[in-house]
Design a protein around this motif. Sequence first.
Motif, PDB file in Angstrom:
ATOM      1  N   GLY A  32       0.812  -1.202   0.000  1.00  0.00           N
ATOM      2  CA  GLY A  32       0.000   0.000   0.000  1.00  0.00           C
ATOM      3  C   GLY A  32       0.850   1.257   0.000  1.00  0.00           C
ATOM      4  O   GLY A  32       2.078   1.211  -0.104  1.00  0.00           O
ATOM      5  N   LYS A  65      -2.485   2.788   3.325  1.00  0.00           N
ATOM      6  CA  LYS A  65      -2.330   1.567   4.132  1.00  0.00           C
ATOM      7  C   LYS A  65      -1.980   1.939   5.569  1.00  0.00           C
ATOM      8  O   LYS A  65      -2.344   1.233   6.511  1.00  0.00           O
ATOM      9  CB  LYS A  65      -1.228   0.684   3.545  1.00  0.00           C
ATOM     10  N   CYS A 246      -2.579   6.919  -4.323  1.00  0.00           N
ATOM     11  CA  CYS A 246      -3.402   5.714  -4.124  1.00  0.00           C
ATOM     12  C   CYS A 246      -4.077   5.306  -5.429  1.00  0.00           C
ATOM     13  O   CYS A 246      -4.241   4.113  -5.706  1.00  0.00           O
ATOM     14  CB  CYS A 246      -4.441   5.965  -3.033  1.00  0.00           C
TER      15      CYS A 246
END
Length: 322
Positions: A32, A65, A246
Amino acid sequence: MQCARAWGPLRPLLTTRSLLRAWSRGRLDLSGIYPPIATPFTAEQDVDYQQLEQNLLKHAKIPFKGLVVQGSNGEYPYLTEEERVEVVRAVRRSLPEGKLLMAGSGCESTRATVELTGKMAAAGADAVLVVTPCFYKGKMDGRALIHHFTKVADSSPVPVVLYSVPANTGLELPLEAVVELSQHPNILGLKDSGGDITRMGLIVHKTKAQDFQVLAGSAGFLMAAYCVGAVGGVCALANVLGQELCDLERLCQSGRWEEARLLQQRLIEPNAAVTRKLGVPALKRAMEWFGFHGGACRSPLQPLTEAETQQLRKDFSTNGWL
């Protein structure tokens, strides 16, 4: 139980919660995007915990994350040990359930790193990010670094992530040392900020049997890092364009490479501006433009000049972000 014996002297520093987290969780999945969060300061250059909390509320709306606390962008060399631990403790209190907290615990000596690692675990860190010691860089060969990281990992109640950032330390963690250290059961992965994609791919290839996890240390080569097997990124630019990073992660993971390429290209110049070109003062200035509290750095870091500010704005605006 080797680790439990080794960190016996640090046991008073560990809360019941951190012990349970360390023992019950198993191997953490690091995949992540993580912003290495900035540390806001008051006009008197004290840590501004109110502004920190307001930044954390904004970060909570982005599908990170987790967060990296007290990394290079947190100005950790300029904070006292007590401040570093208290910042981690404050972030832990505000961090939503299920988000990982990775805390920088690297110091110049092995002994100091072991002690601070225990304190970071007690403050709520899920893992620690340990930078290469570098003051005596001429003596920091593979043998010295393997010894250092092994001792830290033997003693740490939480998993250890290696941190190689040659732009700041003047020292790159040798590939052979990474491969050997990947076999340690408490060393989880590597944040590689060097930008050598060939090296990164080779590390992934040579450590795949150990389930070793590599994180790109910069947004400028995030897509390339995913291409060679990295699982995520710890990226300064995520403090400013977190949702976009992201999105890039999602595009790479879903194989939408043409869209990912176009987005990656637009991130290269602003990322370079807030890292190798202008550094933390530029990151903090850009944070202000995007609704976060950046503010001044702690001395001796100085604010941007007017010319540098204009260059920073150009790097963001010509790529469509401002």
